[in-house]
Scaffold this motif. Structure first.
Motif, mmCIF file in Angstrom:
data_model
loop_
_atom_site.group_PDB
_atom_site.id
_atom_site.type_symbol
_atom_site.label_atom_id
_atom_site.label_comp_id
_atom_site.label_asym_id
_atom_site.label_seq_id
_atom_site.Cartn_x
_atom_site.Cartn_y
_atom_site.Cartn_z
ATOM 1 N N VAL A 636 0.846 -1.203 0.000
ATOM 2 C CA VAL A 636 0.000 0.000 0.000
ATOM 3 C C VAL A 636 0.882 1.254 0.000
ATOM 4 N N ALA A 637 1.900 1.260 0.851
ATOM 5 C CA ALA A 637 2.759 2.453 0.958
ATOM 6 C C ALA A 637 3.550 2.679 -0.331
ATOM 7 N N ALA A 638 3.803 1.606 -1.058
ATOM 8 C CA ALA A 638 4.635 1.727 -2.266
ATOM 9 C C ALA A 638 3.837 2.207 -3.465
ATOM 10 N N SER A 639 2.549 2.429 -3.306
ATOM 11 C CA SER A 639 1.740 2.861 -4.446
ATOM 12 C C SER A 639 2.119 4.280 -4.897
ATOM 13 N N ALA A 640 2.510 5.124 -3.933
ATOM 14 C CA ALA A 640 2.885 6.497 -4.284
ATOM 15 C C ALA A 640 4.207 6.506 -5.071
ATOM 16 N N LEU A 641 4.434 7.616 -5.783
ATOM 17 C CA LEU A 641 5.636 7.731 -6.624
ATOM 18 C C LEU A 641 6.623 8.733 -6.011
ATOM 19 N N PRO A 642 7.793 8.362 -5.540
ATOM 20 C CA PRO A 642 8.267 6.980 -5.546
ATOM 21 C C PRO A 642 7.735 6.175 -4.358
ATOM 22 N N HIS A 643 7.345 6.834 -3.244
ATOM 23 C CA HIS A 643 6.891 6.068 -2.095
ATOM 24 C C HIS A 643 6.206 7.013 -1.116
ATOM 25 N N ALA A 644 5.245 6.481 -0.358
ATOM 26 C CA ALA A 644 4.490 7.340 0.563
ATOM 27 C C ALA A 644 5.320 7.761 1.767
ATOM 28 N N SER A 645 6.207 6.886 2.238
ATOM 29 C CA SER A 645 6.933 7.230 3.461
ATOM 30 C C SER A 645 8.448 7.030 3.361
ATOM 31 N N ASP A 646 8.907 6.085 2.563
ATOM 32 C CA ASP A 646 10.362 5.913 2.431
ATOM 33 C C ASP A 646 10.930 7.127 1.691
ATOM 34 N N PRO A 647 11.984 7.765 2.236
ATOM 35 C CA PRO A 647 12.379 9.090 1.736
ATOM 36 C C PRO A 647 13.146 9.148 0.404
ATOM 37 N N PHE A 648 13.823 8.105 -0.033
ATOM 38 C CA PHE A 648 14.615 8.108 -1.268
ATOM 39 C C PHE A 648 15.609 9.284 -1.310
ATOM 40 N N PRO A 649 16.451 9.425 -0.280
ATOM 41 C CA PRO A 649 17.385 10.557 -0.270
ATOM 42 C C PRO A 649 18.389 10.532 -1.426
ATOM 43 N N LEU A 650 18.851 9.361 -1.847
ATOM 44 C CA LEU A 650 19.849 9.309 -2.932
ATOM 45 C C LEU A 650 19.233 9.747 -4.252
ATOM 46 N N LEU A 651 17.980 9.379 -4.495
ATOM 47 C CA LEU A 651 17.307 9.789 -5.726
ATOM 48 C C LEU A 651 17.108 11.300 -5.726
ATOM 49 N N ARG A 652 16.658 11.822 -4.614
ATOM 50 C CA ARG A 652 16.381 13.261 -4.554
ATOM 51 C C ARG A 652 17.679 14.076 -4.656
ATOM 52 N N ALA A 653 18.784 13.473 -4.209
ATOM 53 C CA ALA A 653 20.065 14.174 -4.311
ATOM 54 C C ALA A 653 20.448 14.296 -5.785
#
Ligand code: FES
Length: 653
Positions: A636-653
């Motif tokens: 359910v949490a992974a439905s958002a792009l890229p994710h509802a709660s996991d921050p993805f700091p390396l991608l955003r960097a």
């Protein structure tokens, strides 16, 4: 006078040998890896060496001087008939006359290493289970009551060190006496010996065949079947091909095929016959293409998921459709290929089916583990084999975990409004200008982008026909990066950007990628339903990965390997933007090509690889996604792009 000193490179092995000793004999005595099939008769050419000219050739005549070899007539005959690379000699014919350095080129080594094209550059060390030997057999004698087979067996032991109680394939026995007499008691014998049972005689020819023995490595997928025809002496792939799995007509995904078997009496048998027939046809095509006689195809190896595994073997897969998903047998299988009705090959060919890891994680995942070797990695590596069902491996030297995740066919272009399989005419690459919302794309079969001059003329078909899996993934990720799609996966109204590319479809919006309706072509748009299908697939993939990370006790991975034919085409950036895979430095996300097929090829070429994959399949810990309570939560949490709660700091960097 001291005997000449002989030094072999690259092994560095050295020893002193009497003048006149054949190089092959010296190599054998020193344990140098120098091949031979004809036993030194100057027939097979496997023993080629490059004599060094240097410091050790001090006096008299040396192994470098062909003309002074008493065997040179044999060698010259060979040279004239089949050709011999300049500077090479046959090791069995070159005699040691003085101190000499001798180089054994890679192709003359039995256990030669073949370099793989996959991301991991670990080579495959050749050590096939079947080898061919030219052997001289004692003629029968009124006073010696032994049979022809016993004398052949004794000759193989004496001349080639084939130990153990040799057995004979029962289908070969009726041909044995004819071959021996036709060959005037000198025959070429193919012996299968994988180290698990007595060696088995599976081929006999009255003379050395003109081609090497070959084998087929098969990756039996639920959608496509790929086969590689390999030379078992060199490891070279001489022909490769792929066909659709004919079982698709019984059900697109695995569970519908299990259901078909349950609901239709004889359904499982029908599917077994369909896949075996298609395999025979594919193998026949490859043999014809490479002009290899079927009698020389002596082995096949097969990797597949558990349902395909059961259907190939003629086992009803009904138990795989319900908990606890018990396999009939999880270990590796060894049998005659004819037991699988694979009659396109030699009637005595052997089949090796790689082991499954568990009920939902099959021999294909085991083959990926063999090829990518997460168990030998210092880094924590996530290996993702993306298909209708995704198989995931997570681990390092300390531990490896595996699971499968039901991603469905959206990643392969199915369930997508303009979706199609990856074929000429399909959009495979997409870029969207963030300022204007204008797309540009590439189509399979053309190297040009859609805004390049000459693009239309370069197209492989009259029309652009649809969008394939990699194309839809890039399109959705590009929409997100251009701000035309929000984090929940909703395409915004035209006033939010994208202009007339955004069209209303009922209460939702679609993004027009290509509209050729005026010229009778298709409208290729990314619809809201397409985005939902991709979200479901990517959520399942991500949830599987997170489940493994939970079990491993980590929130991060060091590397991600995208395996599978489809994995090779996914852009790592777009996969990360969508949150298909956990956050990772972009430079540490790589495609690995068809890693399952590579694993099948490794098992075909190497007995050590078979032992390794059997060990791995027992050591890998299986996590069952179907009963894991956190899978749904992650999904359910992974439905958002890229994710509802996991921050993805390396991608955003
Ligand atoms: Fe066969 Fe030398 S061993 S040609």
């Amino acid at each position: 006078m001291t005997d000449p000193l002989v030094v072999f490179t690259p092994s560095g092995k050295r020893g002193r040998f009497a003048v006149g000793t054949p190089v092959l004999t010296a190599a054998r005595q020193l344990g140098v890896d120098l091949d031979s099939v004809c036993g030194g008769r100057g027939i097979c050419s496997r023993c080629q060496i490059t004599p060094g000219s240097g410091e050790f050739a001090k006096h008299g005549v040396s192994v470098t001087e062909t003309a002074l070899s008493p065997w040179n007539q044999v060698e010259e005959r060979y040279r004239a008939k089949r050709g011999l690379i300049d500077g090479r000699r046959l090791g069995c014919q070159a005699l040691i006359q003085s101190d000499v350095v001798i180089d054994v080129p890679p192709e003359s080594q039995v256990h030669k290493q073949i370099v793989r094209k996959a991301a991991s550059d670990r080579p495959i060390k050749m050590d096939p289970a079947t080898r061919i030997y030219l052997v001289d057999v004692e003629q029968p004698d009124m006073h010696d009551p032994t049979g022809d087979f016993e004398r052949l067996s004794a000759a193989l032991t004496a001349q080639w060190g084939v130990f153990g109680t040799l057995k004979c394939d029962p289908l070969l026995l009726p041909k044995l006496q004819t071959a021996l007499r036709k060959g005037a008691w000198q025959v070429a014998a193919a012996v299968f010996d994988d180290g698990t049972d007595a060696p088995l005689l599976i081929g006999l020819w009255p003379e050395l065949p003109t081609s090497n023995l070959h084998g087929m490595a098969i990756d039996l997928g639920s959608t496509t079947i790929a086969a590689h025809l390999c030379d078992l002496a060199t490891g070279t792939v001489v022909a490769s091909g792929g066909v659709m799995n004919p079982q698709i007509r019984f059900g697109e995904d695995l569970m519908s095929r299990v259901s078909y078997g349950m609901m239709n009496p004889g359904g499982a048998e029908e599917m077994t016959k369909a896949v075996r027939d298609r395999l025979n046809a594919l193998m026949s095509d490859l043999m014809a293409e490479a002009q290899i006689d079927p009698s020389l195809i002596v082995e096949i190896t097969v990797v597949c998921n558990p349902v395909m595994h059961h259907l190939l073997l003629g086992i009803d897969p009904v138990e795989l459709g319900q908990a606890p998903f018990a396999l009939a047998q999880s270990g590796a299988l060894r049998m005659a290929a004819r037991d699988l009705n694979l009659d396109a090959l030699s009637s005595t060919a052997r089949a090796y089916v790689l082991p499954c890891i568990a009920g939902h994680v099959g021999a294909d995942a085991a083959a990926v583990a063999l090829a990518e070797a997460p168990d030998q990695s210092e880094d924590l590596v996530l290996v993702v084999d993306v298909g209708t069902n995704a198989e995931l491996l997570l681990g390092n030297r300390s531990r490896v975990l595996a699971c499968s995740s039901p991603t469905g066919p959206a990643f392969e272009g199915a369930q997508i409004s303009a979706g199609q399989r990856a074929a000429p005419g399909a959009i495979e690459r997409v870029r969207i200008d963030a300022e204007t919302g204008t797309p540009r794309f590439q189509v399979i079969g053309s190297d040009l982008w859609s805004d390049d001059p000459g693009f239309t003329d370069s197209l492989p078909t009259a029309n652009i026909t649809g969008i394939c899996g990699s194309g839809i993934i890039e399109a959705v990720a590009e929409l997100r990066m251009a701000g035309l799609l929000d984090a929940s996966g909703l395409i915004g109204p035209p006033q939010a950007g994208g202009g007339d590319r955004i069209i209303a479809e009922g209460r939702t919006f679609s993004y027009v990628l290509h509209d050729a309706r005026e010229t009778g072509g298709p409208l290729i748009a990314v619809t809201q339903n397409d985005i939902r299908a991709i979200q479901l697939a990517k959520s399942a993939l991500y949830a599987g990965a997170r489940l493994l990370m939970d079990e491993f006790g980590t929130d991060t991975v060091d590397r991600v390997v995208l395996a599978g034919a489809f994995g090779a085409h996914i852009s790592p950036l777009h996969a990360l933007v969508l949150g298909m895979i956990p956050d990772c430095a972009l430079e540490n996300v790589h495609g690995a090509g068809n890693a399952a097929g590579t694993g099948a090829r490794m098992a075909l070429c190497s007995r050590a690889a078979r032992r390794q994959v059997e060990l791995l399949s027992r050591q890998i810990d299986k996590i069952e996604t179907a009963i894991a309570p956190r899978f749904q939560e992650h999904f359910v949490a992974a439905s958002a792009l890229p994710h509802a709660s996991d921050p993805f700091p390396l991608l955003r960097a």
